[in-house]
Design a protein around this motif. Structure first.
Motif, PDB file in Angstrom:
ATOM      1  N   TYR A 105       0.833  -1.206   0.000  1.00  0.00           N
ATOM      2  CA  TYR A 105       0.000   0.000   0.000  1.00  0.00           C
ATOM      3  C   TYR A 105       0.869   1.259   0.000  1.00  0.00           C
TER       4      TYR A 105
ATOM      5  N   ALA B 207       2.304   1.727  -3.497  1.00  0.00           N
ATOM      6  CA  ALA B 207       1.260   2.184  -4.424  1.00  0.00           C
ATOM      7  C   ALA B 207       0.886   3.632  -4.161  1.00  0.00           C
TER       8      ALA B 207
ATOM      9  N   ALA C 261      -1.220   5.941  -6.748  1.00  0.00           N
ATOM     10  CA  ALA C 261      -2.468   5.190  -6.838  1.00  0.00           C
ATOM     11  C   ALA C 261      -3.471   5.699  -5.808  1.00  0.00           C
ATOM     12  N   ASN C 262      -4.715   5.900  -6.234  1.00  0.00           N
ATOM     13  CA  ASN C 262      -5.736   6.352  -5.301  1.00  0.00           C
ATOM     14  C   ASN C 262      -6.304   5.163  -4.534  1.00  0.00           C
TER      15      ASN C 262
ATOM     16  N   VAL D 222      -9.206   3.670  -4.632  1.00  0.00           N
ATOM     17  CA  VAL D 222      -9.919   2.681  -5.441  1.00  0.00           C
ATOM     18  C   VAL D 222      -8.925   1.772  -6.162  1.00  0.00           C
ATOM     19  N   GLN D 223      -7.878   2.360  -6.706  1.00  0.00           N
ATOM     20  CA  GLN D 223      -6.875   1.566  -7.409  1.00  0.00           C
ATOM     21  C   GLN D 223      -6.125   0.639  -6.450  1.00  0.00           C
ATOM     22  N   ARG D 224      -5.822   1.150  -5.253  1.00  0.00           N
ATOM     23  CA  ARG D 224      -5.143   0.296  -4.276  1.00  0.00           C
ATOM     24  C   ARG D 224      -6.038  -0.869  -3.877  1.00  0.00           C
ATOM     25  N   TYR D 225      -7.329  -0.607  -3.734  1.00  0.00           N
ATOM     26  CA  TYR D 225      -8.250  -1.670  -3.354  1.00  0.00           C
ATOM     27  C   TYR D 225      -8.393  -2.694  -4.481  1.00  0.00           C
ATOM     28  N   ARG D 226      -8.423  -2.223  -5.708  1.00  0.00           N
ATOM     29  CA  ARG D 226      -8.631  -3.110  -6.852  1.00  0.00           C
ATOM     30  C   ARG D 226      -7.398  -3.959  -7.154  1.00  0.00           C
ATOM     31  N   TYR D 227      -6.222  -3.347  -7.080  1.00  0.00           N
ATOM     32  CA  TYR D 227      -5.023  -4.044  -7.530  1.00  0.00           C
ATOM     33  C   TYR D 227      -4.200  -4.645  -6.394  1.00  0.00           C
TER      34      TYR D 227
END
Length: 301
Positions: free
Chosen positions: A196, A199, A204-205, A207-212
């Motif tokens: 995290y 990222a 990375a925002n 949402v992107q951190r949660y998704r990837y």
């Protein structure tokens, strides 16, 4: 002198298999033998209501009767709707609660401890408590909804074909959500915080951190959770039987509840055995789909 190590090596190599022999023997008695008898019974005319001498072999007659029964398809539909609804609610609610409990706040340890209490309750107790909560006259749910001015008169949860199944779904999801939360919380804590941080530095925002990061990290435990929840709910019996008994008008009768009624109310053990075999085959198919979707080729090998 050289023969002794070889003998010892052979003994050690066979030792694990010898130690599990008692377990295999017990499992064969309590699981494999009854399963074999159920499969055999599903091809015979075993009906205590109208007994046939010798319980003759009827082939696929029980399965053919099942396919031509409208109640079978109704029970299958109820089972699928019930299973999918509980799995989705349990997984989504468990993920939200796991995210909350993964954050730092005062009393987090106590909250985690209290969360698991509903899972510790026996299913029969859970069904009875929720049946009382949904009671038309004395249920606390109707009282709360009237207090909030959301309804004008009490709802007949347990005797309405449109409300009975959602009521059972809510009760089951409430019972299973604590375990889902603990499993997903363990998955969240296994994800390294350095991922995290890296990222975040790369821009990375959330949402992107949660998704990837979060979702791929949860994939193994999420797959196990979905498989277990699907199998448990597909063959769930206690919640439906204790709350509605499969009613009203068999609108909440699942396949497993149907097996119970066919065997112990109508005494059609041959047909009930065939129905049970179908439930088993569907559960095996669900497991194979899980292995195909969630297990990578590298993990299979």
């Amino acid at each position: 002198m050289s023969a002794v190590p070889g003998v010892c090596l052979v003994r050690i190599r066979w030792l694990p298999y010898l130690t599990i022999l008692p377990v295999l023997f017990v499992l064969s008695i309590v699981f494999l033998y009854p399963l074999f008898q159920v499969i055999i019974m599903s091809f015979r005319a075993v009906d205590l209501g109208r007994p046939v001498p010798g319980e003759p072999f009827v082939g696929l007659a029980n399965y053919a009767e099942m396919v031509h029964r409208p109640q079978f398809w109704q029970s299958l539909r109820v089972t699928v709707v019930y299973t999918l609804s509980v799995v989705v609610i349990t997984a989504a609610g468990g993920l939200i609660l796991a995210q909350i409990l993964n954050a730092e706040f005062a009393g987090r340890a106590l909250a985690r401890t209290l969360l698991i209490l509903p899972w510790a309750l026996p299913p029969v107790v859970t069904g009875l408590v929720w049946a009382w909560m949904f009671d038309f006259q004395f249920g606390v749910l109707n009282y709360a909804l009237r207090l909030l001015h959301l309804i004008e008169k009490n709802l007949s949860w347990m005797v309405s074909p449109d409300l009975a199944l959602p009521a059972v779904i809510v009760a089951t999801a409430w019972k299973h959500m604590p375990l889902a939360t603990i499993i997903l919380l363990a998955g969240l804590q296994s994800i390294s915080g350095e991922l995290y941080e890296a990222a975040h530095i790369d821009g990375a925002n959330i949402v992107q951190r949660y998704r990837y990061i979060t979702l791929p990290g949860l994939r193994p435990v999420l797959g196990i959770l979905l498989l277990l929840e699907t199998l448990w709910n597909f063959k769930s019996f206690a919640y439906i039987y204790m709350m509605t008994g499969g009613g009203p008008a068999r609108s909440t009768e699942s396949l497993v509840v149907g097996v119970y009624y066919e065997a112990f109310q109508f005494y059609k053990f041959g047909y009930a055995a065939a129905l049970g075999v179908i439930v088993l085959l569907i559960c095996v198919a669900i497991t194979l789909v899980y292995l195909r979707v969630f297990i990578t080729p590298t993990e299979r090998s």
